[in-house]
Design a protein around this motif. Structure first.
Motif, PDB file in Angstrom:
ATOM      1  N   HIS A   7      61.735  12.783  16.032  1.00 23.35           N
ATOM      2  CA  HIS A   7      61.018  13.181  14.828  1.00 23.35           C
ATOM      3  C   HIS A   7      59.933  14.194  15.196  1.00 23.35           C
ATOM      4  O   HIS A   7      59.446  14.215  16.329  1.00 23.35           O
ATOM      5  CB  HIS A   7      60.391  11.946  14.174  1.00 23.35           C
ATOM      6  CG  HIS A   7      59.971  12.178  12.763  1.00 23.35           C
ATOM      7  ND1 HIS A   7      58.775  12.749  12.431  1.00 23.35           N
ATOM      8  CD2 HIS A   7      60.595  11.940  11.590  1.00 23.35           C
ATOM      9  CE1 HIS A   7      58.674  12.845  11.113  1.00 23.35           C
ATOM     10  NE2 HIS A   7      59.775  12.361  10.580  1.00 23.35           N
ATOM     11  N   ILE A   9      56.967  14.084  14.445  1.00 23.85           N
ATOM     12  CA  ILE A   9      55.749  13.388  14.870  1.00 23.85           C
ATOM     13  C   ILE A   9      55.745  13.162  16.390  1.00 23.85           C
ATOM     14  O   ILE A   9      54.714  13.301  17.045  1.00 23.85           O
ATOM     15  CB  ILE A   9      55.628  12.034  14.122  1.00 23.85           C
ATOM     16  CG1 ILE A   9      55.094  12.305  12.719  1.00 23.85           C
ATOM     17  CG2 ILE A   9      54.705  11.070  14.860  1.00 23.85           C
ATOM     18  CD1 ILE A   9      54.994  11.079  11.855  1.00 23.85           C
ATOM     19  N   ARG A  12      54.806  16.276  18.142  1.00 15.88           N
ATOM     20  CA  ARG A  12      53.366  16.563  18.027  1.00 15.88           C
ATOM     21  C   ARG A  12      52.557  15.672  18.967  1.00 15.88           C
ATOM     22  O   ARG A  12      51.580  16.097  19.559  1.00 15.88           O
ATOM     23  CB  ARG A  12      52.904  16.347  16.589  1.00 15.88           C
ATOM     24  CG  ARG A  12      53.437  17.409  15.678  1.00 15.88           C
ATOM     25  CD  ARG A  12      52.904  17.280  14.287  1.00 15.88           C
ATOM     26  NE  ARG A  12      53.587  18.215  13.415  1.00 15.88           N
ATOM     27  CZ  ARG A  12      53.092  18.669  12.280  1.00 15.88           C
ATOM     28  NH1 ARG A  12      51.923  18.260  11.871  1.00 15.88           N
ATOM     29  NH2 ARG A  12      53.768  19.506  11.542  1.00 15.88           N
ATOM     30  N   ARG A  13      52.969  14.392  19.050  1.00 14.79           N
ATOM     31  CA  ARG A  13      52.260  13.493  19.966  1.00 14.79           C
ATOM     32  C   ARG A  13      52.392  13.967  21.398  1.00 14.79           C
ATOM     33  O   ARG A  13      51.431  13.940  22.164  1.00 14.79           O
ATOM     34  CB  ARG A  13      52.820  12.070  19.843  1.00 14.79           C
ATOM     35  CG  ARG A  13      52.208  11.330  18.683  1.00 14.79           C
ATOM     36  CD  ARG A  13      52.699   9.919  18.603  1.00 14.79           C
ATOM     37  NE  ARG A  13      52.343   9.352  17.298  1.00 14.79           N
ATOM     38  CZ  ARG A  13      52.904   8.291  16.783  1.00 14.79           C
ATOM     39  NH1 ARG A  13      53.868   7.652  17.412  1.00 14.79           N
ATOM     40  NH2 ARG A  13      52.513   7.848  15.609  1.00 14.79           N
ATOM     41  N   SER A  15      52.883  17.034  22.433  1.00 13.58           N
ATOM     42  CA  SER A  15      52.066  18.232  22.640  1.00 13.58           C
ATOM     43  C   SER A  15      50.591  17.849  22.767  1.00 13.58           C
ATOM     44  O   SER A  15      49.853  18.417  23.574  1.00 13.58           O
ATOM     45  CB  SER A  15      52.257  19.231  21.495  1.00 13.58           C
ATOM     46  OG  SER A  15      51.360  18.997  20.438  1.00 13.58           O
ATOM     47  N   ARG A  16      50.167  16.867  21.991  1.00 15.19           N
ATOM     48  CA  ARG A  16      48.767  16.429  22.037  1.00 15.19           C
ATOM     49  C   ARG A  16      48.448  15.790  23.388  1.00 15.19           C
ATOM     50  O   ARG A  16      47.439  16.099  24.015  1.00 15.19           O
ATOM     51  CB  ARG A  16      48.542  15.408  20.925  1.00 15.19           C
ATOM     52  CG  ARG A  16      47.144  15.379  20.409  1.00 15.19           C
ATOM     53  CD  ARG A  16      47.088  14.602  19.131  1.00 15.19           C
ATOM     54  NE  ARG A  16      47.503  13.219  19.284  1.00 15.19           N
ATOM     55  CZ  ARG A  16      47.813  12.416  18.275  1.00 15.19           C
ATOM     56  NH1 ARG A  16      47.783  12.871  17.045  1.00 15.19           N
ATOM     57  NH2 ARG A  16      48.151  11.178  18.484  1.00 15.19           N
ATOM     58  N   GLY A  19      48.526  18.418  26.112  1.00 14.96           N
ATOM     59  CA  GLY A  19      47.367  19.311  25.964  1.00 14.96           C
ATOM     60  C   GLY A  19      46.096  18.659  26.473  1.00 14.96           C
ATOM     61  O   GLY A  19      45.342  19.269  27.250  1.00 14.96           O
ATOM     62  N   VAL A  20      45.865  17.426  26.057  1.00 16.69           N
ATOM     63  CA  VAL A  20      44.647  16.721  26.490  1.00 16.69           C
ATOM     64  C   VAL A  20      44.693  16.492  27.994  1.00 16.69           C
ATOM     65  O   VAL A  20      43.695  16.700  28.701  1.00 16.69           O
ATOM     66  CB  VAL A  20      44.495  15.379  25.731  1.00 16.69           C
ATOM     67  CG1 VAL A  20      43.361  14.555  26.331  1.00 16.69           C
ATOM     68  CG2 VAL A  20      44.223  15.631  24.256  1.00 16.69           C
ATOM     69  N   THR A  23      44.064  19.771  29.809  1.00 18.29           N
ATOM     70  CA  THR A  23      42.662  20.183  29.636  1.00 18.29           C
ATOM     71  C   THR A  23      41.749  19.370  30.555  1.00 18.29           C
ATOM     72  O   THR A  23      40.859  19.920  31.217  1.00 18.29           O
ATOM     73  CB  THR A  23      42.225  19.999  28.171  1.00 18.29           C
ATOM     74  OG1 THR A  23      43.146  20.693  27.334  1.00 18.29           O
ATOM     75  CG2 THR A  23      40.833  20.550  27.941  1.00 18.29           C
ATOM     76  N   PHE A  27      39.468  20.660  33.659  1.00 11.30           N
ATOM     77  CA  PHE A  27      38.030  20.356  33.698  1.00 11.30           C
ATOM     78  C   PHE A  27      37.651  19.775  35.070  1.00 11.30           C
ATOM     79  O   PHE A  27      36.627  20.157  35.652  1.00 11.30           O
ATOM     80  CB  PHE A  27      37.684  19.374  32.575  1.00 11.30           C
ATOM     81  CG  PHE A  27      36.223  19.041  32.482  1.00 11.30           C
ATOM     82  CD1 PHE A  27      35.293  20.001  32.116  1.00 11.30           C
ATOM     83  CD2 PHE A  27      35.765  17.762  32.768  1.00 11.30           C
ATOM     84  CE1 PHE A  27      33.947  19.705  32.034  1.00 11.30           C
ATOM     85  CE2 PHE A  27      34.423  17.448  32.686  1.00 11.30           C
ATOM     86  CZ  PHE A  27      33.507  18.427  32.325  1.00 11.30           C
TER      87      PHE A  27
END
Lengths: 70, 310
Positions: A7, A9, A12-13, A15-16, A19-20, A23, A27
């Motif tokens: 799905h 969703i 998107r999860r 990718s999130r 991404g986090v 990142t 850092f």
């Protein structure tokens, strides 16, 4: 029969999360590099070596040692 | 047999939605102007410190963008230009934007303080406060002078970049601040002239809404006239030189020409040609700022080779 949930969703999860994760990784690398630069350039810092200092970088002789020198 | 249809609405945010919260286009301008402020400063900094500082300044700007989107979600939903933003589109909750904005603000300020110095961190903290509280929460919905005063928030980045390198404030960094500060009103009013319907619908007291387009056209001309000496004055400081001054002279002549054209125009003529001149001047104003700061970079490169300075 196995349930195959494909799905929007889930994409998107993913990718999130990626991404986090990336990142945070970037850092950590940045803070590490900053630390290396700060230490190697000798920026103002306080070394906790239990040596009394009247000013940063000016170590005081321990009690009784100063006058014991020949 | 019963068919079950699940029609889940894919409103969950992807990583890109959180990036959108930070207003990446504004961030790119902040990165550029802050980098110029840092690079033209007389003192150099270690490349790692410079890159880290620019990143934290950009992060702080992004955090204030998230706070702005949290506060202005109701306005953004009404305006066509902003209705696709993550909060009005329903992909990110307002509370999430607030949390992200506050957390990133704290991280950016503390890390800039550690990477560079306390003055730079203090200026960044004030910039975030100014944009999120003074501009977004107070001025924007209260006075048609909102962008005149609020423009200060966008003007701080080169000053912060300068503070990263020098640890102080100088006439050069003040004039870089003044250049963006004075440029913001004519830039945004040129936009407001052809985006007026959006602001009117949202009830934002832009000058075009409260005082009409004739007054706005007058203001564009007056502020562009006031901008010219600031831009030229920067050329006579230590970071200026013949290249910058020649660039500034051409760009200010062009901007003044455009502002004069806007001032001369009648609303019916503007409507008839789809605000052709206003759109052209708005686009020109983007190049105006970019090229001024590029000229400063060129001067810095020339100065480092013993050329270009007065």
């Amino acid at each position: 029969m196995a349930i195959r949930a494909e799905h929007e969703i889930h994409r998107r999860r993913l990718s999130r999360n990626l991404g986090v994760g990336l990142t945070l990784g970037a850092f950590v690398v940045l803070v590490f590099l900053l630390t290396v630069v700060k230490i190697t350039r000798g920026d103002p810092m306080q070394g906790f070596d239990h040596t009394p200092e009247s000013a940063p970088g000016v170590a005081q002789p321990a009690a009784g040692q100063g006058s014991a020198a020949p | 047999m019963t068919d079950v249809h699940v029609t889940a609405d894919p409103k969950e945010a992807g990583f890109g939605d959180y990036v959108q919260l930070l207003k990446p286009r504004v961030m790119s301008l902040v990165v550029f102007t802050a980098a110029v402020g840092l690079l033209v400063a007389p003192q150099g900094v270690h490349p790692v410190v410079a890159v880290a500082s620019i990143l934290f300044i950009a992060l702080g700007a992004g955090a204030s963008g998230a706070l702005n989107m949290w506060w202005d979600a109701d306005i953004d939903a009404v305006m066509r230009r902003t209705s696709g933003r993550p909060i009005p589109a329903g992909r990110v909750e307002a509370g999430e934007a607030l949390a992200i904005g506050l957390a990133l603000s704290g991280i950016a300020v503390v890390m800039l303080g550690l990477a560079a110095n306390l003055l730079a961190a203090g200026l960044l903290a004030f910039t975030i406060f100014f944009y999120a509280v003074i501009y977004s929460m107070w001025l924007k919905r209260w006075t048609p002078q909102n962008i005149v005063i609020g423009g200060a928030a966008g003007a701080f980045p080169p000053m912060i970049g300068w503070a990263v390198a020098t640890g102080g404030v100088g006439i050069e960094s003040i004039l870089m601040f003044a250049l963006i500060f004075m440029w913001t009103p004519p830039h945004f009013w040129a936009l407001a002239l052809f985006m007026n319907a959006d602001y009117e619908k949202a009830g934002v007291p832009m000058l075009t809404v409260t005082h009409g387009k004739r007054v706005t056209r007058n203001h564009v001309l007056v502020y562009t006239i006031l901008l010219a000496p600031v831009a030229m004055g920067l050329g006579f400081t230590g970071i200026g030189g013949p290249v910058y001054l020649a660039t500034a002279a051409v760009l200010n002549a062009g901007f003044l020409w455009g502002a004069l054209a806007i001032w001369r125009r009648d609303e019916t003529v503007a409507q008839a040609d789809g605000y052709r001149v206003e759109k052209r001047v708005f686009t020109f104003s983007l190049f105006y700022l970019f090229l001024h700061f590029t000229a400063l970079l060129v001067e810095a490169a020339l100065h480092s080779h013993g050329l270009g300075a007065w």
